[in-house]
Design a protein around this motif. Structure first.
Motif, PDB file in Angstrom:
ATOM      1  N   LEU A  80       0.850  -1.188   0.000  1.00 26.80           N
ATOM      2  CA  LEU A  80       0.000   0.000   0.000  1.00 26.80           C
ATOM      3  C   LEU A  80       0.884   1.236   0.000  1.00 26.80           C
ATOM      4  CD1 LEU A  80      -2.556   1.747   0.448  1.00 26.80           C
ATOM      5  CD2 LEU A  80      -2.375   1.199   2.893  1.00 26.80           C
ATOM      6  N   VAL A  81       0.660   2.115  -0.952  1.00 23.41           N
ATOM      7  CA  VAL A  81       1.371   3.388  -1.050  1.00 23.41           C
ATOM      8  C   VAL A  81       0.344   4.509  -0.969  1.00 23.41           C
ATOM      9  CG1 VAL A  81       2.704   4.910  -2.569  1.00 23.41           C
ATOM     10  CG2 VAL A  81       3.303   2.482  -2.394  1.00 23.41           C
ATOM     11  N   ILE A  82       0.567   5.469  -0.104  1.00 24.96           N
ATOM     12  CA  ILE A  82      -0.348   6.607   0.023  1.00 24.96           C
ATOM     13  C   ILE A  82       0.407   7.889  -0.303  1.00 24.96           C
ATOM     14  CG2 ILE A  82      -1.892   7.905   1.533  1.00 24.96           C
ATOM     15  CD1 ILE A  82      -2.276   5.399   3.197  1.00 24.96           C
ATOM     16  N   THR A  83       0.042   8.508  -1.417  1.00 25.45           N
ATOM     17  CA  THR A  83       0.631   9.792  -1.806  1.00 25.45           C
ATOM     18  C   THR A  83      -0.409  10.903  -1.818  1.00 25.45           C
ATOM     19  OG1 THR A  83       0.244   9.439  -4.182  1.00 25.45           O
ATOM     20  CG2 THR A  83       2.324   8.597  -3.275  1.00 25.45           C
ATOM     21  N   ALA A  84      -1.659  10.565  -1.515  1.00 21.69           N
ATOM     22  CA  ALA A  84      -2.745  11.546  -1.582  1.00 21.69           C
ATOM     23  C   ALA A  84      -2.500  12.706  -0.623  1.00 21.69           C
ATOM     24  CB  ALA A  84      -4.071  10.873  -1.257  1.00 21.69           C
TER      25      ALA A  84
ATOM     26  N   MET B  43       9.230  -0.884  -1.027  1.00 21.31           N
ATOM     27  CA  MET B  43       8.450  -2.095  -1.247  1.00 21.31           C
ATOM     28  C   MET B  43       9.343  -3.327  -1.261  1.00 21.31           C
ATOM     29  SD  MET B  43       5.565  -1.285  -4.154  1.00 21.31           S
ATOM     30  CE  MET B  43       5.608   0.394  -4.750  1.00 21.31           C
ATOM     31  N   LYS B  44      10.528  -3.198  -1.826  1.00 26.47           N
ATOM     32  CA  LYS B  44      11.357  -4.367  -2.094  1.00 26.47           C
ATOM     33  C   LYS B  44      12.327  -4.733  -0.979  1.00 26.47           C
ATOM     34  CE  LYS B  44      12.872  -3.081  -6.242  1.00 26.47           C
ATOM     35  NZ  LYS B  44      13.538  -3.248  -7.558  1.00 26.47           N
ATOM     36  N   ASP B  45      12.792  -3.760  -0.208  1.00 24.32           N
ATOM     37  CA  ASP B  45      13.758  -4.062   0.854  1.00 24.32           C
ATOM     38  C   ASP B  45      13.011  -4.528   2.097  1.00 24.32           C
ATOM     39  OD1 ASP B  45      15.684  -4.206   2.811  1.00 24.32           O
ATOM     40  OD2 ASP B  45      16.603  -2.277   2.349  1.00 24.32           O
ATOM     41  N   THR B  46      13.008  -5.812   2.340  1.00 25.48           N
ATOM     42  CA  THR B  46      12.226  -6.375   3.441  1.00 25.48           C
ATOM     43  C   THR B  46      12.907  -6.202   4.796  1.00 25.48           C
ATOM     44  OG1 THR B  46      13.194  -8.569   3.054  1.00 25.48           O
ATOM     45  CG2 THR B  46      11.114  -8.069   1.955  1.00 25.48           C
TER      46      THR B  46
ATOM     47  N   ALA C 248       8.032   5.852   5.310  1.00 26.01           N
ATOM     48  CA  ALA C 248       7.554   7.090   4.685  1.00 26.01           C
ATOM     49  C   ALA C 248       8.604   7.626   3.733  1.00 26.01           C
ATOM     50  CB  ALA C 248       7.222   8.141   5.738  1.00 26.01           C
ATOM     51  N   VAL C 249       8.142   8.266   2.677  1.00 26.37           N
ATOM     52  CA  VAL C 249       9.013   8.992   1.751  1.00 26.37           C
ATOM     53  C   VAL C 249       8.780  10.479   1.991  1.00 26.37           C
ATOM     54  CG1 VAL C 249       9.543   9.502  -0.656  1.00 26.37           C
ATOM     55  CG2 VAL C 249       8.962   7.166   0.024  1.00 26.37           C
ATOM     56  N   ALA C 250       9.881  11.235   2.072  1.00 19.42           N
ATOM     57  CA  ALA C 250       9.794  12.681   2.277  1.00 19.42           C
ATOM     58  C   ALA C 250      10.374  13.385   1.053  1.00 19.42           C
ATOM     59  CB  ALA C 250      10.552  13.092   3.537  1.00 19.42           C
ATOM     60  N   PRO C 251       9.544  13.708   0.074  1.00 16.33           N
ATOM     61  CA  PRO C 251      10.036  14.381  -1.131  1.00 16.33           C
ATOM     62  C   PRO C 251      10.366  15.846  -0.860  1.00 16.33           C
ATOM     63  CG  PRO C 251       7.914  13.289  -1.505  1.00 16.33           C
ATOM     64  CD  PRO C 251       8.120  13.392  -0.029  1.00 16.33           C
ATOM     65  N   GLY C 252      11.240  16.387  -1.686  1.00 15.09           N
ATOM     66  CA  GLY C 252      11.533  17.808  -1.665  1.00 15.09           C
ATOM     67  C   GLY C 252      10.661  18.536  -2.664  1.00 15.09           C
ATOM     68  N   ALA C 253      11.253  19.437  -3.438  1.00 19.34           N
ATOM     69  CA  ALA C 253      10.505  20.230  -4.419  1.00 19.34           C
ATOM     70  C   ALA C 253      10.292  19.411  -5.687  1.00 19.34           C
ATOM     71  CB  ALA C 253      11.267  21.513  -4.736  1.00 19.34           C
TER      72      ALA C 253
ATOM     73  N   ALA D  21       3.131  -9.416   7.212  1.00 22.78           N
ATOM     74  CA  ALA D  21       4.423 -10.093   7.144  1.00 22.78           C
ATOM     75  C   ALA D  21       5.456  -9.115   6.605  1.00 22.78           C
ATOM     76  CB  ALA D  21       4.328 -11.318   6.249  1.00 22.78           C
ATOM     77  N   THR D  22       6.723  -9.426   6.787  1.00 17.94           N
ATOM     78  CA  THR D  22       7.777  -8.510   6.344  1.00 17.94           C
ATOM     79  C   THR D  22       7.820  -8.355   4.831  1.00 17.94           C
ATOM     80  OG1 THR D  22       9.371 -10.343   6.372  1.00 17.94           O
ATOM     81  CG2 THR D  22       9.224  -8.980   8.347  1.00 17.94           C
ATOM     82  N   ALA D  23       7.238  -9.288   4.101  1.00 16.28           N
ATOM     83  CA  ALA D  23       7.219  -9.168   2.643  1.00 16.28           C
ATOM     84  C   ALA D  23       6.256  -8.087   2.178  1.00 16.28           C
ATOM     85  CB  ALA D  23       6.847 -10.505   2.009  1.00 16.28           C
ATOM     86  N   SER D  24       5.354  -7.652   3.064  1.00 20.41           N
ATOM     87  CA  SER D  24       4.369  -6.643   2.709  1.00 20.41           C
ATOM     88  C   SER D  24       4.754  -5.291   3.297  1.00 20.41           C
ATOM     89  CB  SER D  24       2.986  -7.059   3.223  1.00 20.41           C
ATOM     90  OG  SER D  24       2.588  -8.288   2.648  1.00 20.41           O
ATOM     91  N   SER D  25       4.153  -4.223   2.757  1.00 16.86           N
ATOM     92  CA  SER D  25       4.556  -2.890   3.221  1.00 16.86           C
ATOM     93  C   SER D  25       3.428  -1.882   3.082  1.00 16.86           C
ATOM     94  CB  SER D  25       5.772  -2.390   2.425  1.00 16.86           C
ATOM     95  OG  SER D  25       5.405  -2.075   1.086  1.00 16.86           O
ATOM     96  N   MET D  26       3.544  -0.839   3.902  1.00 17.36           N
ATOM     97  CA  MET D  26       2.693   0.347   3.831  1.00 17.36           C
ATOM     98  C   MET D  26       3.635   1.539   3.803  1.00 17.36           C
ATOM     99  SD  MET D  26      -0.130   1.664   6.635  1.00 17.36           S
ATOM    100  CE  MET D  26      -1.162   3.106   6.349  1.00 17.36           C
ATOM    101  N   THR D  27       3.506   2.386   2.790  1.00 16.52           N
ATOM    102  CA  THR D  27       4.401   3.532   2.651  1.00 16.52           C
ATOM    103  C   THR D  27       3.594   4.823   2.614  1.00 16.52           C
ATOM    104  OG1 THR D  27       5.966   2.183   1.372  1.00 16.52           O
ATOM    105  CG2 THR D  27       6.265   4.565   1.313  1.00 16.52           C
ATOM    106  N   LEU D  28       3.874   5.711   3.552  1.00 20.28           N
ATOM    107  CA  LEU D  28       3.214   7.005   3.633  1.00 20.28           C
ATOM    108  C   LEU D  28       4.074   8.073   2.952  1.00 20.28           C
ATOM    109  CD1 LEU D  28       2.062   6.899   7.379  1.00 20.28           C
ATOM    110  CD2 LEU D  28       0.959   5.916   5.362  1.00 20.28           C
ATOM    111  N   THR D  29       3.522   9.266   2.827  1.00 16.02           N
ATOM    112  CA  THR D  29       4.246  10.367   2.189  1.00 16.02           C
ATOM    113  C   THR D  29       4.272  11.576   3.105  1.00 16.02           C
ATOM    114  OG1 THR D  29       3.577   9.589  -0.007  1.00 16.02           O
ATOM    115  CG2 THR D  29       4.409  11.854   0.166  1.00 16.02           C
ATOM    116  N   SER D  30       5.474  12.003   3.429  1.00 17.48           N
ATOM    117  CA  SER D  30       5.689  13.185   4.255  1.00 17.48           C
ATOM    118  C   SER D  30       6.166  14.306   3.329  1.00 17.48           C
ATOM    119  CB  SER D  30       6.708  12.852   5.348  1.00 17.48           C
ATOM    120  OG  SER D  30       7.103  14.017   6.029  1.00 17.48           O
ATOM    121  N   GLY D  31       7.211  15.008   3.718  1.00 17.06           N
ATOM    122  CA  GLY D  31       7.754  16.066   2.879  1.00 17.06           C
ATOM    123  C   GLY D  31       8.911  16.746   3.567  1.00 17.06           C
TER     124      GLY D  31
END
Length: 268
Positions: free
Chosen positions: A106-110, A249-252, A200-205, A152-162
Motif C-alpha cells: 500500500l502506497v499513500i501519496t494523496a 516495497m522491495k527491501d524487506t 515514509a518517503v519525504a520528497p523535496g521540491a 508479514a515482512t514481505a508486505s509494506s505500507m508507505t506514507l508520504t511526508s515532505g
C-alpha cells in the motif's frame, strides 16, 4: 506473469504482487503506478475525481498494454477528504485492491494540493480536510489493512511526508505540521502493525503537473528557487522520487524509516 527467476531476483520482486496506490492518478502516485507496472505488479490506483481517474487508467493502459492486460490495472474514485465517508471509502478501496486474494503493498501519496493558509488565517474548519486526508485516512487504512493484507515482512505500507517537516519555508507551518505528524504516525504504525513494514518517503521540491497549475505564472520563479536550494541544482521530478517507493516495497529489512528525496536541500 510468473515470479522472479534466478536472473531477475532484483527486478522481479514485484511480479504479480498487488500494489494499491492511493493518490495514483497524478504526480508522484502516477509515477509509482508506472514503475510498479514496469516491474510486473498488479496495480490499483485511487483518486478523487472520476475524469482524472479515467484519464490515468487510459494513459497507463496505452503506455503499458502488456502489463495492464486483463485485470492487472484497475481504479476507484473516492474522496478521502470527506470525513463522514472516509472510513467506508477506505474499506471499499481495500476490498477492490485485494480482490479474491491479499494485497501486498500500500502506497499513500494523496494530499490536499491547495496552497497552505498563513498562520493568521488558520481555522479549525479549514484544517479539517487536510487533516482527514493526511492523517485520518492513513490511520483508517492501517486499522483495516490486516483484513486485506498478510502482516508479514514481505508486505509494506508507505506514507508520504515532505521536506517541510524538517526545513519549512515561511508560511508553510500547516504543511510542516502535517508532514511531521505523518512521520510520527509512520513510526507508531511500524510498531503497532509489525512485522508488516511501515515507512515514509519525504520528497523535496517535486514539480508535478498539479504543482505547475497551482504556481501558474510563478512556476519559473519556483524552479529557480528550487535550484538555489538544491545541491544538485534542479527541482525534482515524479519519476525520480518514485524510485524511493519501489525501494521501500522491495527491501524487506527496512521499517520505521523516512527515505528522503530532496536534492540535498536540507544541507543547502
Amino acid at each position: 506473469m510468473t515470479g522472479p527467476s534466478a536472473t531477475t531476483k532484483y527486478t522481479g520482486q514485484l511480479i504479480d504482487k498487488r500494489v494499491l496506490i492511493v493518490g495514483g492518478t497524478s504526480g508522484i502516485g502516477y509515477a509509482v503506478a508506472e514503475a510498479a507496472l514496469e516491474h510486473g505488479a498488479r496495480v490499483t490506483i485511487v483518486g478523487k475525481q472520476v475524469p482524472k481517474l479515467e484519464k490515468a487508467l487510459a494513459q497507463l493502459s496505452a503506455t503499458y498494454p502488456t502489463q495492464t492486460a486483463g485485470s492487472r490495472l484497475q481504479g476507484m474514485a473516492r474522496d478521502l477528504g470527506d470525513s463522514p465517508t472516509v472510513e467506508s471509502s477506505v474499506q471499499e478501496i481495500l476490498q477492490l485492491a485485494a480482490g479474491s486474494g491479499k494485497l501486498q503493498h500500500l502506497v499513500i501519496t494523496a494530499a490536499d494540493m491547495t496552497p497552505p493558509p498563513p498562520v493568521s488565517e488558520v481555522t479549525a474548519e479549514g484544517l479539517q480536510r487536510t487533516t482527514t486526508i493526511r492523517l485520518m485516512a492513513p490511520l483508517l487504512f492501517a486499522k483495516h489493512l490486516p483484513g486485506f493484507m498478510d502482516c508479514a515482512t514481505a508486505s509494506s505500507m508507505t506514507l508520504t511526508s515532505g521536506a517541510h517537516a524538517h526545513k519549512p519555508d515561511a508560511g508553510w507551518s500547516v504543511i510542516a505540521a502535517h508532514c511531521g505528524a505523518v512521520e510520527s504516525l509512520m513510526k507508531g504504525l511500524a510498531i503497532d502493525l509489525r512485522p508488516l513494514r511501515v515507512n515514509a518517503v519525504a520528497p523535496g521540491a517535486i514539480m508535478t503537473d498539479v504543482v505547475k497549475d497551482i504556481l501558474g505564472p510563478f512556476y519559473d520563479q519556483a524552479i529557480q528557487l528550487a535550484k538555489e536550494k538544491s545541491l544538485v541544482a534542479s527541482a525534482g521530478a515524479p519519476e525520480q522520487v518514485a524510485q524511493a517507493y519501489l525501494y521501500l516495497m522491495k527491501d524487506t529489512y527496512v521499517t520505521g524509516s523516512v527515505l528522503e528525496s530532496n536534492g540535498g536541500m536540507l544541507l543547502a
